[in-house]
Design an enzyme around this catalytic site. Structure first.
Site, PDB file in Angstrom:
ATOM      1  N   HIS A  23      -4.136  -9.652   3.446  1.00  0.00           N
ATOM      2  CA  HIS A  23      -5.577  -9.707   3.691  1.00  0.00           C
ATOM      3  C   HIS A  23      -5.877 -10.686   4.821  1.00  0.00           C
ATOM      4  O   HIS A  23      -5.349 -11.802   4.843  1.00  0.00           O
ATOM      5  CB  HIS A  23      -6.323 -10.157   2.432  1.00  0.00           C
ATOM      6  N   HIS A  58      -2.923   2.806  -5.537  1.00  0.00           N
ATOM      7  CA  HIS A  58      -3.550   1.528  -5.184  1.00  0.00           C
ATOM      8  C   HIS A  58      -3.847   0.680  -6.420  1.00  0.00           C
ATOM      9  O   HIS A  58      -3.974  -0.544  -6.318  1.00  0.00           O
ATOM     10  CB  HIS A  58      -4.843   1.788  -4.411  1.00  0.00           C
ATOM     11  N   LYS A  90      -2.030  -2.636   7.378  1.00  0.00           N
ATOM     12  CA  LYS A  90      -3.427  -2.461   7.762  1.00  0.00           C
ATOM     13  C   LYS A  90      -3.811  -3.522   8.785  1.00  0.00           C
ATOM     14  O   LYS A  90      -3.553  -4.705   8.605  1.00  0.00           O
ATOM     15  CB  LYS A  90      -4.315  -2.569   6.518  1.00  0.00           C
ATOM     16  N   TYR A 127     -10.319 -10.256  -7.001  1.00  0.00           N
ATOM     17  CA  TYR A 127      -9.453 -10.265  -8.189  1.00  0.00           C
ATOM     18  C   TYR A 127      -9.780 -11.416  -9.129  1.00  0.00           C
ATOM     19  O   TYR A 127      -9.471 -11.343 -10.313  1.00  0.00           O
ATOM     20  CB  TYR A 127      -7.981 -10.303  -7.761  1.00  0.00           C
ATOM     21  N   ARG A 164       0.844  -1.194   0.000  1.00  0.00           N
ATOM     22  CA  ARG A 164       0.000   0.000   0.000  1.00  0.00           C
ATOM     23  C   ARG A 164       0.881   1.246   0.000  1.00  0.00           C
ATOM     24  O   ARG A 164       2.062   1.182   0.350  1.00  0.00           O
ATOM     25  CB  ARG A 164      -0.919   0.009   1.220  1.00  0.00           C
ATOM     26  N   ARG A 185      -1.330  -1.973  -6.827  1.00  0.00           N
ATOM     27  CA  ARG A 185      -1.541  -3.103  -5.898  1.00  0.00           C
ATOM     28  C   ARG A 185      -2.564  -4.062  -6.505  1.00  0.00           C
ATOM     29  O   ARG A 185      -2.381  -5.285  -6.473  1.00  0.00           O
ATOM     30  CB  ARG A 185      -2.016  -2.569  -4.554  1.00  0.00           C
TER      31      ARG A 185
END
Length: 319
Positions: free
Chosen positions: A293, A267, A161, A302, A136, A270
């Protein structure tokens, strides 16, 4: 009661005590001020939980904000009532907007290289890291000297994150520039030491546990700012990393010059990283781990990008 009032300062103190990001602090304080100003409150005692639904309705109907923005305001007010005022919010789920789910924008390798050709350093390397590692934007800016292992060709992403660490790959195309940036950062560190400004911002837990580590050179940011600044939280003068807005400006200019007709942000690279890995046959659990994630369902978006349109189906019009 608004702006730099004792009340807003108390909100900031509670946010900081929970170690929330500075961007979250700014966002929450913005919506809390907005709510207080819109309702015309003059004191803390006047703030009424029953006004939340009307306020969020005003945002949606009169100001035409997006569902995501409405939920952002809701989260700020939820924090206000739960953690600052200690007041209950009844039927809170009823005022949540249904978020818009959009497929991510993904670039081709040619489009990425066309954009990279328009970027100068260090911004080119930053975008190569976003494309080559899935990091990120703020994870790239917060890279420290100790986080890059050139021998093992790996990068440790610290406190991503959800405050989670993870290991990702070091793209070979970025190694030379990163080594140069490390040397530059060490040079700036020596200058700062001579002038009595050797400290650097540390993650909160480590700052308390190892108070002297803030002066060690391996904690310095790789993409160090050319000038020192005042830390907005501590008020201490120190050298921080480059400001994210600089990369955003350079990227906008590069996209315009490249002629790529897509909505591109940091982003986007990414998203492109994840999609291209799946295209190349890597399993979704590996991609999930590299992206950081928590839930594989987040990564599965995706697979929808891979299967949409002509990528998986031959149109009847082409038969």
């Amino acid at each position: 009661m608004i702006n730099h009032s004792p009340f807003i300062n108390s909100v900031k103190n509670i946010i900081r005590s929970k170690h929330m990001a500075l961007s979250t602090e700014k966002t929450y304080c913005y919506w809390i001020r907005f709510f207080i100003r819109h309702q015309g409150y003059q004191s803390r005692k006047e703030i009424d939980p029953n006004d939340v639904t009307a306020f969020l309705t005003h945002l949606a109907v009169n100001r035409h904000v997006s569902p995501n923005t409405q939920n952002q305001a809701f989260s700020a007010l939820l924090f206000l009532f739960r953690h600052v005022l200690a007041l209950p919010l009844e039927n809170i789920n009823a005022v949540r907007a249904k978020e818009t789910v959009r497929l991510p924008v993904v670039l081709t390798s040619n489009e990425v290289n066309t954009i990279l050709a328009q970027l100068k350093q260090p911004y080119k390397t930053m975008i190569q890291l976003a494309w080559g590692t899935g990091m990120r934007k703020m994870e790239i800016f917060r890279l420290r000297i100790k986080d890059v292992d050139f021998e093992r060709q790996s990068i440790i992403v610290r406190e991503g994150k959800g405050r989670k660490d993870r290991v990702t790959i070091l793209p070979k195309c970025t190694a030379e520039e990163l080594e140069y940036r490390v040397r530059q950062s060490l040079h700036l560190h020596r200058l700062d030491v001579e002038e009595g400004f050797s400290s650097v911002e540390m993650p909160y837990a480590l700052e308390k546990k190892f108070p002297n580590q803030e002066h060690n050179q391996h904690w310095k940011f790789i993409f160090a700012a050319p000038k020192r600044g005042i830390d907005p939280k501590s008020g201490i003068e120190r050298r921080h990393h480059l400001h994210p807005s600089v990369l955003e400006k350079q990227l906008r200019q590069a996209v315009r010059a490249s002629g790529v007709l897509k909505k591109v942000s940091c982003h986007t690279f990414r998203h492109t990283f994840a999609t291209q890995l799946l295209e190349n046959g890597y399993d979704i659990r590996t991609v999930q781990e590299l992206l950081g994630h928590s839930d594989v369902k987040t990564t599965q978006i995706y697979t929808h990008v891979l299967n949409r349109g002509g990528n998986a189906v031959i149109s009847p019009a082409d038969r």
